[in-house]
Design an enzyme around this catalytic site. Structure first.
Site, PDB file in Angstrom:
ATOM      1  CB  CYS A 174      39.394  44.387  43.190  1.00 31.89           C
ATOM      2  SG  CYS A 174      38.966  43.039  44.104  1.00 31.89           S
ATOM      3  CB  CYS A 178      37.318  41.264  50.373  1.00 30.57           C
ATOM      4  SG  CYS A 178      38.411  43.316  49.898  1.00 30.57           S
TER       5      CYS A 178
HETATM    6 FE1  FES Z   1      39.815  42.421  45.776  1.00 30.63          FE
HETATM    7 FE2  FES Z   1      40.371  42.811  48.076  1.00 30.63          FE
HETATM    8  S1  FES Z   1      40.703  44.112  47.176  1.00 30.63           S
HETATM    9  S2  FES Z   1      39.085  40.936  47.442  1.00 30.63           S
END
Ligand code: FES
Length: 133
Positions: A33, A102
Site C-alpha cells: 500500500c 497492516c
Molecule cells: Fe497500508 Fe494499512 S493500508 S498499512
C-alpha cells in the site's frame, strides 16, 4: 469494520512522536500500500524503556503501532524480537482479514529498530541511517 479496541487505539494513539536521543530507529514501508512507519526506541541495559512511533498509514497501522509500542516498553530486546504481528492483533482483539497485513509494519519496525540499536552498539551505522541521526 473495526472493533472498539482498534477504534480507541486509532483515535487516541499512545506513544506518538520520535524519541530525541533514541538508541534504535526502524523505518519500514508496506510494499502493498506504500504506507510508512517509523519507530524509535530508548534502550537501557538491553531493556526497552521508551518507544515512540510515527505512522503514515491507515487506521489499522496506527492502532497496531500504538499497541505494539505499549507492549514493548519494559521488554528486553530478546522479548521484543519475539513480538509478532499476531500477538499485537490478539491484543487488539482482532482486525478484519484484509487489514492483517497492516499489522506487519509494527513488528518489522520494532525489529529494524532493535537491529539498528545492535549495529550502533557494535560500532556499525548503516549508511542509510547516517542522515537520520
Ligand atoms: Fe497500508 Fe494499512 S493500508 S498499512
Amino acid at each position: 469494520m473495526y472493533n472498539e479496541k482498534v477504534m480507541e487505539a486509532f483515535k487516541n494513539p499512545k506513544n506518538v512522536g520520535e524519541i530525541e536521543n533514541y538508541d534504535g530507529l526502524g523505518k519500514v514501508g508496506n510494499a502493498s500500500c506504500g504506507d510508512i512507519m517509523q519507530i524509535t526506541l530508548k534502550i537501557e541495559n538491553d531493556v526497552i524503556v521508551d518507544a515512540k512511533f510515527k505512522t503514515f498509514g491507515c487506521a489499522a497501522a496506527i492502532a497496531t503501532s500504538s499497541t505494539a509500542t505499549q507492549m514493548v516498553i519494559g521488554m528486553t530486546i530478546d522479548e521484543a524480537l519475539k513480538l509478532t504481528n499476531k500477538k499485537v492483533v490478539e491484543e487488539l482483539e482482532g482486525l478484519p482479514p484484509q487489514k492483517i497485513h497492516c499489522s506487519v509494519l509494527a513488528e518489522e519496525a520494532i525489529k529494524a529498530a532493535i537491529e539498528d540499536y545492535q549495529n550502533r552498539k557494535a560500532g556499525k551505522v548503516t549508511p542509510d541511517k547516517i542522515d537520520m541521526v
